[in-house]
Motif scaffolding. Structure first.
Motif, PDB file in Angstrom:
ATOM      1  N   PRO A 194       0.822  -1.222   0.000  1.00  0.00           N
ATOM      2  CA  PRO A 194       0.000   0.000   0.000  1.00  0.00           C
ATOM      3  C   PRO A 194       0.855   1.270   0.000  1.00  0.00           C
ATOM      4  O   PRO A 194       2.045   1.241   0.328  1.00  0.00           O
ATOM      5  CB  PRO A 194      -0.808  -0.134   1.299  1.00  0.00           C
ATOM      6  CG  PRO A 194      -0.852  -1.602   1.565  1.00  0.00           C
ATOM      7  CD  PRO A 194       0.459  -2.141   1.086  1.00  0.00           C
ATOM      8  N   PRO A 195       0.260   2.426  -0.341  1.00  0.00           N
ATOM      9  CA  PRO A 195       1.018   3.682  -0.468  1.00  0.00           C
ATOM     10  C   PRO A 195       1.672   4.168   0.822  1.00  0.00           C
ATOM     11  O   PRO A 195       2.600   4.995   0.762  1.00  0.00           O
ATOM     12  CB  PRO A 195      -0.053   4.689  -0.942  1.00  0.00           C
ATOM     13  CG  PRO A 195      -1.132   3.855  -1.535  1.00  0.00           C
ATOM     14  CD  PRO A 195      -1.139   2.572  -0.780  1.00  0.00           C
ATOM     15  N   ASN A 196       1.201   3.703   1.979  1.00  0.00           N
ATOM     16  CA  ASN A 196       1.787   4.194   3.222  1.00  0.00           C
ATOM     17  C   ASN A 196       3.117   3.504   3.570  1.00  0.00           C
ATOM     18  O   ASN A 196       3.719   3.787   4.597  1.00  0.00           O
ATOM     19  CB  ASN A 196       0.798   4.011   4.383  1.00  0.00           C
ATOM     20  CG  ASN A 196       0.455   2.546   4.628  1.00  0.00           C
ATOM     21  OD1 ASN A 196       0.138   1.824   3.689  1.00  0.00           O
ATOM     22  ND2 ASN A 196       0.508   2.124   5.881  1.00  0.00           N
ATOM     23  N   PHE A 197       3.603   2.614   2.697  1.00  0.00           N
ATOM     24  CA  PHE A 197       4.889   1.964   2.906  1.00  0.00           C
ATOM     25  C   PHE A 197       5.975   2.661   2.089  1.00  0.00           C
ATOM     26  O   PHE A 197       5.718   3.140   0.972  1.00  0.00           O
ATOM     27  CB  PHE A 197       4.822   0.480   2.502  1.00  0.00           C
ATOM     28  CG  PHE A 197       4.089  -0.379   3.482  1.00  0.00           C
ATOM     29  CD1 PHE A 197       4.773  -1.012   4.515  1.00  0.00           C
ATOM     30  CD2 PHE A 197       2.710  -0.553   3.387  1.00  0.00           C
ATOM     31  CE1 PHE A 197       4.101  -1.797   5.432  1.00  0.00           C
ATOM     32  CE2 PHE A 197       2.029  -1.344   4.291  1.00  0.00           C
ATOM     33  CZ  PHE A 197       2.729  -1.969   5.319  1.00  0.00           C
ATOM     34  N   TYR A 198       7.162   2.698   2.623  1.00  0.00           N
ATOM     35  CA  TYR A 198       8.309   3.286   1.916  1.00  0.00           C
ATOM     36  C   TYR A 198       9.563   2.481   2.245  1.00  0.00           C
ATOM     37  O   TYR A 198       9.622   1.780   3.254  1.00  0.00           O
ATOM     38  CB  TYR A 198       8.498   4.752   2.303  1.00  0.00           C
ATOM     39  CG  TYR A 198       8.755   4.997   3.765  1.00  0.00           C
ATOM     40  CD1 TYR A 198      10.058   5.092   4.265  1.00  0.00           C
ATOM     41  CD2 TYR A 198       7.689   5.139   4.664  1.00  0.00           C
ATOM     42  CE1 TYR A 198      10.285   5.313   5.622  1.00  0.00           C
ATOM     43  CE2 TYR A 198       7.917   5.355   6.012  1.00  0.00           C
ATOM     44  CZ  TYR A 198       9.213   5.450   6.481  1.00  0.00           C
ATOM     45  OH  TYR A 198       9.448   5.658   7.814  1.00  0.00           O
ATOM     46  N   ALA A 199      10.563   2.565   1.364  1.00  0.00           N
ATOM     47  CA  ALA A 199      11.772   1.754   1.496  1.00  0.00           C
ATOM     48  C   ALA A 199      13.004   2.634   1.645  1.00  0.00           C
ATOM     49  O   ALA A 199      13.071   3.738   1.098  1.00  0.00           O
ATOM     50  CB  ALA A 199      11.931   0.842   0.279  1.00  0.00           C
ATOM     51  N   THR A 200      13.977   2.141   2.388  1.00  0.00           N
ATOM     52  CA  THR A 200      15.295   2.763   2.481  1.00  0.00           C
ATOM     53  C   THR A 200      16.339   1.642   2.434  1.00  0.00           C
ATOM     54  O   THR A 200      16.005   0.473   2.614  1.00  0.00           O
ATOM     55  CB  THR A 200      15.474   3.564   3.786  1.00  0.00           C
ATOM     56  OG1 THR A 200      15.286   2.677   4.908  1.00  0.00           O
ATOM     57  CG2 THR A 200      14.492   4.715   3.883  1.00  0.00           C
ATOM     58  N   ASP A 201      17.578   2.002   2.181  1.00  0.00           N
ATOM     59  CA  ASP A 201      18.644   0.994   2.150  1.00  0.00           C
ATOM     60  C   ASP A 201      19.965   1.634   2.589  1.00  0.00           C
ATOM     61  O   ASP A 201      20.039   2.843   2.817  1.00  0.00           O
ATOM     62  CB  ASP A 201      18.778   0.365   0.758  1.00  0.00           C
ATOM     63  CG  ASP A 201      19.100   1.394  -0.314  1.00  0.00           C
ATOM     64  OD1 ASP A 201      20.284   1.762  -0.427  1.00  0.00           O
ATOM     65  OD2 ASP A 201      18.177   1.841  -1.029  1.00  0.00           O
ATOM     66  N   TRP A 202      20.999   0.802   2.699  1.00  0.00           N
ATOM     67  CA  TRP A 202      22.273   1.238   3.255  1.00  0.00           C
ATOM     68  C   TRP A 202      22.964   2.299   2.409  1.00  0.00           C
ATOM     69  O   TRP A 202      23.814   3.034   2.912  1.00  0.00           O
ATOM     70  CB  TRP A 202      23.202   0.040   3.427  1.00  0.00           C
ATOM     71  CG  TRP A 202      23.670  -0.570   2.125  1.00  0.00           C
ATOM     72  CD1 TRP A 202      23.048  -1.542   1.409  1.00  0.00           C
ATOM     73  CD2 TRP A 202      24.855  -0.234   1.408  1.00  0.00           C
ATOM     74  NE1 TRP A 202      23.760  -1.829   0.276  1.00  0.00           N
ATOM     75  CE2 TRP A 202      24.883  -1.053   0.255  1.00  0.00           C
ATOM     76  CE3 TRP A 202      25.896   0.670   1.621  1.00  0.00           C
ATOM     77  CZ2 TRP A 202      25.908  -0.978  -0.686  1.00  0.00           C
ATOM     78  CZ3 TRP A 202      26.921   0.734   0.686  1.00  0.00           C
ATOM     79  CH2 TRP A 202      26.922  -0.081  -0.451  1.00  0.00           C
ATOM     80  N   THR A 203      22.606   2.403   1.135  1.00  0.00           N
ATOM     81  CA  THR A 203      23.269   3.399   0.291  1.00  0.00           C
ATOM     82  C   THR A 203      22.912   4.827   0.715  1.00  0.00           C
ATOM     83  O   THR A 203      23.655   5.762   0.412  1.00  0.00           O
ATOM     84  CB  THR A 203      22.901   3.195  -1.188  1.00  0.00           C
ATOM     85  OG1 THR A 203      21.478   3.312  -1.356  1.00  0.00           O
ATOM     86  CG2 THR A 203      23.342   1.818  -1.668  1.00  0.00           C
ATOM     87  N   TYR A 204      21.795   4.996   1.425  1.00  0.00           N
ATOM     88  CA  TYR A 204      21.423   6.316   1.922  1.00  0.00           C
ATOM     89  C   TYR A 204      22.259   6.707   3.138  1.00  0.00           C
ATOM     90  O   TYR A 204      22.566   7.894   3.326  1.00  0.00           O
ATOM     91  CB  TYR A 204      19.932   6.349   2.306  1.00  0.00           C
ATOM     92  CG  TYR A 204      18.985   6.279   1.140  1.00  0.00           C
ATOM     93  CD1 TYR A 204      18.625   7.411   0.424  1.00  0.00           C
ATOM     94  CD2 TYR A 204      18.440   5.058   0.742  1.00  0.00           C
ATOM     95  CE1 TYR A 204      17.757   7.336  -0.652  1.00  0.00           C
ATOM     96  CE2 TYR A 204      17.574   4.969  -0.326  1.00  0.00           C
ATOM     97  CZ  TYR A 204      17.234   6.124  -1.022  1.00  0.00           C
ATOM     98  OH  TYR A 204      16.371   6.040  -2.092  1.00  0.00           O
TER      99      TYR A 204
END
Length: 411
Positions: free
Chosen positions: A245-255
């Protein structure tokens, strides 16, 4: 007589003491330069590989490689965790809830990033359970408000196992005395050590205790992932979140640590290029050395020609001589570089302890790592040998062009 004749004479020239000591000195300098260039290149590349490996194994073993989070608390996080684990590149999953705060004890204060975890799941995505020096990760239980700290953090606050520490959260709480920060007392149930800077910034508590502190329902803010290839983290996290759903977001170690990894790769490339120039200069010294040898041996070359030696034979004689210098210098440099790369970590640690130095306290790990890759050694040795061989071509061809009559005219 020893056959082939070009190899025999070339080796004789290499071993012989020359009447012109300056030529012998230049040849020796060429060999030493090649030795030092190869040795330094192997050592420095091993150190850069060590930093690269430690970043992957230690730092990226503690911080999230990739995460999927939600703007709302996930009360059914096991369902999402099982779904994410179906991805072909996901090796492990674990729930988490993060908060920032300050730890205070014995008059000392330090900032900290506190992560709520489930110990059994955390083992799938983190190396913390492998690096516990005191206590246990399993002692993080709901309602007991235990905390696991890094050794650097515990030492800076003067704390040890079973001591109490107060966590101060930035969320304000109304009270009769006014608005005050939120406080909670924790007991230290474990201390970990990985020899990296994250020891002084990361702490762990039980997942449900984190929800209680933030006054949220039991659950998690997101799912942390461990991947079979860390370089696929951006792609994998995007692939997973696009089906949610739209309320999910992703991040990863490159940030968070991408710049550090890129800096190491850039430094490795630039340092390798600069040190490669040392090998190149040594190869040019072989050229100058052989040119002077050819000039010094003109009469010998002329006599060999009159005895029937062909230009190809003369060429091979001096190519043998230059190649021997290159092989000896390269092999000696490889042996020296391998020995130094294998012992440099212990040597630097001994110097730090003997003289009270703190050479690497400013880095993300507090020691000098070294990781010898045989692929690098093979590449360096091969390139050095090729350069040494190429350096012999011009002087050898010049020797082959010497005319006997002209060379012996003034003899």
């Amino acid at each position: 007589m020893f056959k082939p004749i070009s190899l025999y004479i070339g080796l004789r020239y290499t071993r012989a003491r020359r009447s012109n000591h300056f030529i012998s000195f230049i040849a020796l300098v060429s060999m030493i330069g090649l030795t030092l260039g190869v040795a330094v290149l192997i050592t420095v590349l091993s150190v850069m590989n060590g930093f690269d490996r430690e970043l992957k194994n230690r730092v990226l073993g503690m911080v999230p490689q990739a995460t999927v989070s939600s703007t709302a608390i996930l009360t059914d996080w096991p369902v999402l965790a099982n779904k994410i684990k179906q991805h072909e590149h996901v090796a492990g999953v674990a729930p988490f809830t993060q908060m920032q705060g300050m730890l205070t004890a014995q008059g000392q204060v330090s900032g900290i990033m506190v992560t709520g975890i489930e110990p059994e799941y955390e083992k799938q995505v983190s190396i913390i359970h492998e690096n516990m020096v005191e206590g246990s990760l399993e002692k993080l239980k709901k309602g007991e408000f235990g905390i696991v700290l890094g050794k650097q953090m515990a030492d800076s606050l003067g704390l040890s196992l079973n001591d109490n520490v107060t966590l101060v959260l930035p969320e304000a709480t109304p009270s009769p005395a006014g608005v005050v920060p939120r406080f909670k007392r924790f007991k230290i149930v474990g201390i970990y050590s990985i020899g990296a800077e994250v020891e002084s910034t990361l702490g762990y508590i039980a997942l449900n205790d984190a929800a209680t502190l933030l006054r949220l329902p039991d659950g998690a803010q997101g799912i942390r992932m461990k991947l079979d290839d860390i370089f696929l983290a951006p792609q994998v996290s995007r692939d997973i979140v696009k089906d949610l759903p739209p309320n999910f977001y992703a991040t990863d170690w490159t940030y968070t640590h991408g710049n550090l990894f890129s800096a190491i790769q850039m430094e490795k490339a630039m340092v390798s290029l600069l040190l490669f120039l040392i090998v190149l200069v040594a190869a040019f010294n072989i050229v100058s050395s052989l040119v002077m040898v050819v000039t010094d041996k003109k009469s010998d070359i002329a006599i060999l020609r009159t005895l029937g030696a062909s230009p190809a034979t003369i060429t091979k004689i001096f190519m043998v001589q230059g190649t021997v210098i290159g092989v000896v210098g390269t092999v000696a440099g490889a042996i020296l570089g391998i020995a130094f790369a294998s012992s440099i970590s212990g040597l630097i640690e001994w110097l730090n302890n003997a003289f009270g130095w703190h050479l690497f306290d400013a880095y993300f790990i507090n020691y000098l790592p070294s990781y010898l890759r045989w692929q690098d050694v093979t590449l360096i040795v091969c390139v050095s040998l090729v350069l040494s061989f190429l350096a012999t071509i011009y002087p050898a061809l010049r020797a082959a062009k010497i005319q006997p009559a002209e060379a012996l005219r003034y003899e």
